[in-house]
Enzyme design. Structure first.
Site, PDB file in Angstrom:
ATOM      1  N   ASP A  21       0.849  -1.202   0.000  1.00  0.00           N
ATOM      2  CA  ASP A  21       0.000   0.000   0.000  1.00  0.00           C
ATOM      3  C   ASP A  21       0.879   1.244   0.000  1.00  0.00           C
ATOM      4  OD1 ASP A  21      -2.019   1.856   0.363  1.00  0.00           O
ATOM      5  OD2 ASP A  21      -2.193   1.480   2.531  1.00  0.00           O
ATOM      6  N   ASN A  23      -0.521   4.594  -0.613  1.00  0.00           N
ATOM      7  CA  ASN A  23      -1.205   5.845  -0.219  1.00  0.00           C
ATOM      8  C   ASN A  23      -1.892   5.717   1.136  1.00  0.00           C
ATOM      9  OD1 ASN A  23      -3.240   4.156  -0.985  1.00  0.00           O
ATOM     10  ND2 ASN A  23      -4.407   5.703  -2.100  1.00  0.00           N
ATOM     11  N   ASP A  25      -4.140   3.768   2.604  1.00  0.00           N
ATOM     12  CA  ASP A  25      -5.571   3.578   2.842  1.00  0.00           C
ATOM     13  C   ASP A  25      -5.846   2.128   3.243  1.00  0.00           C
ATOM     14  OD1 ASP A  25      -5.146   2.283   0.471  1.00  0.00           O
ATOM     15  OD2 ASP A  25      -6.745   3.279  -0.641  1.00  0.00           O
ATOM     16  N   ASP A  29      -1.894  -1.342  -3.863  1.00  0.00           N
ATOM     17  CA  ASP A  29      -2.246  -0.612  -5.077  1.00  0.00           C
ATOM     18  C   ASP A  29      -1.210  -0.798  -6.184  1.00  0.00           C
ATOM     19  OD1 ASP A  29      -0.212   1.184  -4.046  1.00  0.00           O
ATOM     20  OD2 ASP A  29      -1.782   1.930  -2.699  1.00  0.00           O
ATOM     21  N   ASP A 200      -9.395 -16.711 -16.411  1.00  0.00           N
ATOM     22  CA  ASP A 200     -10.152 -17.133 -15.242  1.00  0.00           C
ATOM     23  C   ASP A 200     -11.295 -18.079 -15.615  1.00  0.00           C
ATOM     24  OD1 ASP A 200     -10.789 -16.452 -12.308  1.00  0.00           O
ATOM     25  OD2 ASP A 200     -12.711 -16.087 -13.289  1.00  0.00           O
ATOM     26  N   GLU A 257      -6.783 -21.116 -16.422  1.00  0.00           N
ATOM     27  CA  GLU A 257      -7.170 -21.751 -15.160  1.00  0.00           C
ATOM     28  C   GLU A 257      -8.212 -22.806 -15.511  1.00  0.00           C
ATOM     29  OE1 GLU A 257      -9.287 -20.808 -10.873  1.00  0.00           O
ATOM     30  OE2 GLU A 257     -10.146 -20.067 -12.715  1.00  0.00           O
ATOM     31  N   HIS A 329      -4.209 -17.404  -4.925  1.00  0.00           N
ATOM     32  CA  HIS A 329      -5.151 -16.630  -4.106  1.00  0.00           C
ATOM     33  C   HIS A 329      -6.422 -17.410  -3.778  1.00  0.00           C
ATOM     34  CE1 HIS A 329      -6.781 -16.404  -8.058  1.00  0.00           C
ATOM     35  NE2 HIS A 329      -7.880 -15.852  -7.613  1.00  0.00           N
ATOM     36  N   ASP A 330      -6.575 -18.603  -4.341  1.00  0.00           N
ATOM     37  CA  ASP A 330      -7.756 -19.425  -4.060  1.00  0.00           C
ATOM     38  C   ASP A 330      -7.427 -20.609  -3.167  1.00  0.00           C
ATOM     39  OD1 ASP A 330      -9.413 -17.927  -5.731  1.00  0.00           O
ATOM     40  OD2 ASP A 330      -8.905 -19.134  -7.487  1.00  0.00           O
TER      41      ASP A 330
HETATM   42  C1  GLC Z   1     -11.391 -18.198 -10.370  1.00  0.00           C
HETATM   43  C2  GLC Z   1     -10.652 -17.220  -9.496  1.00  0.00           C
HETATM   44  C3  GLC Z   1     -11.399 -17.071  -8.203  1.00  0.00           C
HETATM   45  C4  GLC Z   1     -12.775 -16.555  -8.492  1.00  0.00           C
HETATM   46  C5  GLC Z   1     -13.481 -17.397  -9.550  1.00  0.00           C
HETATM   47  C6  GLC Z   1     -14.645 -16.668 -10.123  1.00  0.00           C
HETATM   48  O1  GLC Z   1     -11.408 -19.473  -9.860  1.00  0.00           O
HETATM   49  O2  GLC Z   1      -9.335 -17.613  -9.324  1.00  0.00           O
HETATM   50  O3  GLC Z   1     -10.746 -16.247  -7.284  1.00  0.00           O
HETATM   51  O4  GLC Z   1     -13.527 -16.546  -7.327  1.00  0.00           O
HETATM   52  O5  GLC Z   1     -12.668 -17.725 -10.637  1.00  0.00           O
HETATM   53  O6  GLC Z   1     -14.203 -15.619 -10.946  1.00  0.00           O
HETATM   54 CA    CA Z   2      -3.607   1.981  -1.298  1.00  0.00          CA
END
Ligand code: GLC
Ligand code: CA
Length: 558
Positions: A21, A23, A25, A29, A200, A257, A329-330
């Site tokens: 981050d 700025n 908040d 970013d 995605d 993906e 991230h999943d």
């Molecule tokens: C993919 C993304 C996930 C998202 C899903 C719906 O699996 O990695 O984070 O929730 O698609 O877009």
């Molecule tokens: Ca920020």
């Protein structure tokens, strides 16, 4: 298999909200990414995939896009984006954006117009269907729980399809006009100078248009729609068209993906004429899961991991180059997911690093992985933001688990584990922000952070750098990038070992995936230690090597 410019590279995923981050908040970013480019360059990263930064109401953290041509103010401005692309270029780095086109946000102009006039032009951008006898068109369960059908606001018997949250209406790929809109948007971004896209949920763009119900498989009376994925035919026509119209003219790097692809179609995805350059190898991520839900997950054993990886590499290696991950991230943090909690330390984390970095394919790191960030702690479900965890918690409660049991059962799988801020240093909020961070920092940041590890021999970070240098070292590169992966002593329990057999060099990779030490018999000629995750002076004698707890070695011939 054709050789590609990106095969010898190393990639890194950024989840921008939690990266850095600038700025104050509390939200990471775009400027934060630009500021850290030198850090990433120094780590050895070439390709950076950034999770969505488009305008979004953030129901699913940016995977619900309300304007594909705008940067969400939470992340900065389009100028910030342009600057990031330019600064990356200066450093010979490539920016990859997230392409979320199975669905958009219910706030997108297209959807708002579809609600106004379902029978008009934009109605045909979505799947809008009539209900049957007061019920939705079929009984599929969405990925985030509940029916995939939601009533179209203001219309009594009309429903729209959403495979994910109800705020993520699915786009109707059968409509050529919609497809052209998407290709136009892709070209617009590629014109800006990004290198490509991560695609995605791309397997979902093709639907079986019969929308048939299947036998219910949970108490909610719904059915998982994996059966429909098996039935849907014709995705390759869409994907080839997208490739020709949008990606190929720019020679774009594309990575899909894909969880549920049919193995016999791999060639069509990532073969020489495939529609993508690469796809993620999720073979180990599917282990341990249970159709009943997260609460029924069983921990993954080293033997299962090894088998899944070897099978996958064996199946795919002649066809294409997959991307190797231990987390994203999943997913929960890889080190917490694959190593027993009581054994989690720098040595075992480095062992997992060694295993993943030495696989055949493109190494793809996730932010914080390079310092061994681990799962966080949740004291109550109110601390959870992830829509998926909240649904799985509800499911666990419905199955009779107490609040504490349900929280414990889902915590280990929660997508929020990977979404805590990156731990830059030991100062307040881990140096991520001086404001209140949008997600709580993992309490272990004082011990685990970049500043503490940078330059310290033996740290997880320095070990990742060493492995990346090895991949880029001209002497070893051909073996590390293209060498065949051949299992070694596969039946020895908790030993994950394999050769990487290049044209000139062959390396032997050994991982002692257990707390107990062991002696491993190896071919006599492998008598030189090239990489070692411990400070011990490992001796090789008469074709025998003694390995300590979680030791990882790469051996070569003198
Ligand atoms: C993919 C993304 C996930 C998202 C899903 C719906 O699996 O990695 O984070 O929730 O698609 O877009
Ligand atoms: Ca920020």
């Amino acid at each position: 298999m054709k050789k590609k410019w990106w095969h010898d590279k190393v990639a890194y995923q950024i989840y921008p909200k939690s990266f850095f981050d600038t700025n104050q908040d509390g939200i990471g970013d775009l400027r934060g990414i630009t500021e850290k480019l030198d850090y990433l360059k120094n780590l050895g990263i070439d390709i950076i995939w950034i999770s969505p930064v488009y305008q979004s109401p953030f129901v699913d953290q940016g995977y619900d896009i309300s304007d594909y041509y705008a940067i969400d103010p939470a992340f900065g401005t389009m100028e910030d984006m342009d600057r990031l692309i330019a600064e990356a270029k200066k450093r010979d780095m490539y920016i990859v954006m997230d392409l979320v086109v199975n669905h958009c946000s219910s706030q997108h102009e297209w959807f708002r117009k579809a609600v106004e006039d379902p029978h008009g032009k934009y109605g045909n951008y979505f799947y809008i269907k009539e209900g049957k006898d007061g019920n939705p068109p079929c009984n599929w369960r969405s990925y985030f729980g509940g029916s995939v059908w939601e009533k179209l606001p203001g219309h009594d018997n009309l429903y729209y399809l959403h495979l994910f949250a109800k705020e993520q209406p699915d786009l109707n790929w059968e409509n050529p006009e919609l497809r052209q809109e998407i290709y136009k948007m892709i070209r617009w971004w590629l014109e800006k100078g990004i290198a490509g896209f991560r695609l995605d949920a791309i397997i979902n763009i093709k639907k079986d248009l019969r929308f048939q119900s299947f036998p219910e498989d949970r108490e909610d009376g719904l059915s998982s729609f994996t059966c429909e994925l098996e039935q849907a035919e014709g995705i390759h026509e869409f994907l080839q068209e997208m490739k020709e119209e949008a990606f190929a003219p720019y020679n774009a790097f594309t990575i899909g993906e894909l969880f549920d692809y049919r193995p016999e179609e791999l060639e069509q995805y990532i073969g020489d004429d495939g529609c993508f350059e690469s796809i993620f190898d999720f073979s180990t991520h599917l282990l341990g899961s249970d159709p009943r839900g997260w609460y029924a997950f069983t921990p993954v054993t080293p033997e299962e991991y090894k088998k899944a990886v070897f099978d996958s590499k064996h199946r795919t290696w002649k066809t294409g180059f997959m991307a190797n991950i231990i987390e994203n991230h999943d997913e929960p943090r890889g080190v917490s997911h694959y190593i027993r909690e009581e054994d989690l330390n720098e040595i075992s984390k480095k062992m997992l690093a060694g295993i993943t970095m030495m696989q055949y394919g493109l190494p793809f790191l996730y932010q914080g992985q390079e310092i061994g960030m681990s799962n966080t702690v949740f004291s109550s479900i109110d601390e959870v933001d992830d829509i998926s965890t909240i649904d799985e918690y509800r499911n666990a409660r419905e199955q009779g688990l107490s609040e504490a049991e349900a929280l414990k059962a889902v915590a280990g799988q929660s997508r929020d584990n990977a979404r805590t801020p990156v731990q830059w240093d030991a100062s307040e909020n881990a140096g991520f922000t001086s404001a209140v961070p949008w997600r709580k920092v993992n309490p272990n940041y004082k011990e685990i952070n970049v500043a503490e590890q940078e330059g310290r021999p033996g740290s997880v970070l320095e070990f990742y750098k060493e492995l990346i240098r090895l991949r880029k070292n001209p002497v070893y590169q051909e073996a590390v990038v293209y060498g065949e992966e051949i299992p070694f002593r596969e039946s020895e329990e908790n030993l994950m070992a394999f050769y990487r057999k290049g044209r000139e060099k062959t390396l032997l990779v050994l991982a002692n995936w257990q707390r107990e030490s062991r002696t491993v018999e190896i071919p006599l000629e492998f008598d030189r230690v090239l990489v070692n995750n411990t400070a011990e002076n490992t001796e090789i004698e008469n074709g025998k090597v003694f390995m300590s707890s979680y030791q990882f070695l790469i051996l070569e011939k003198e």
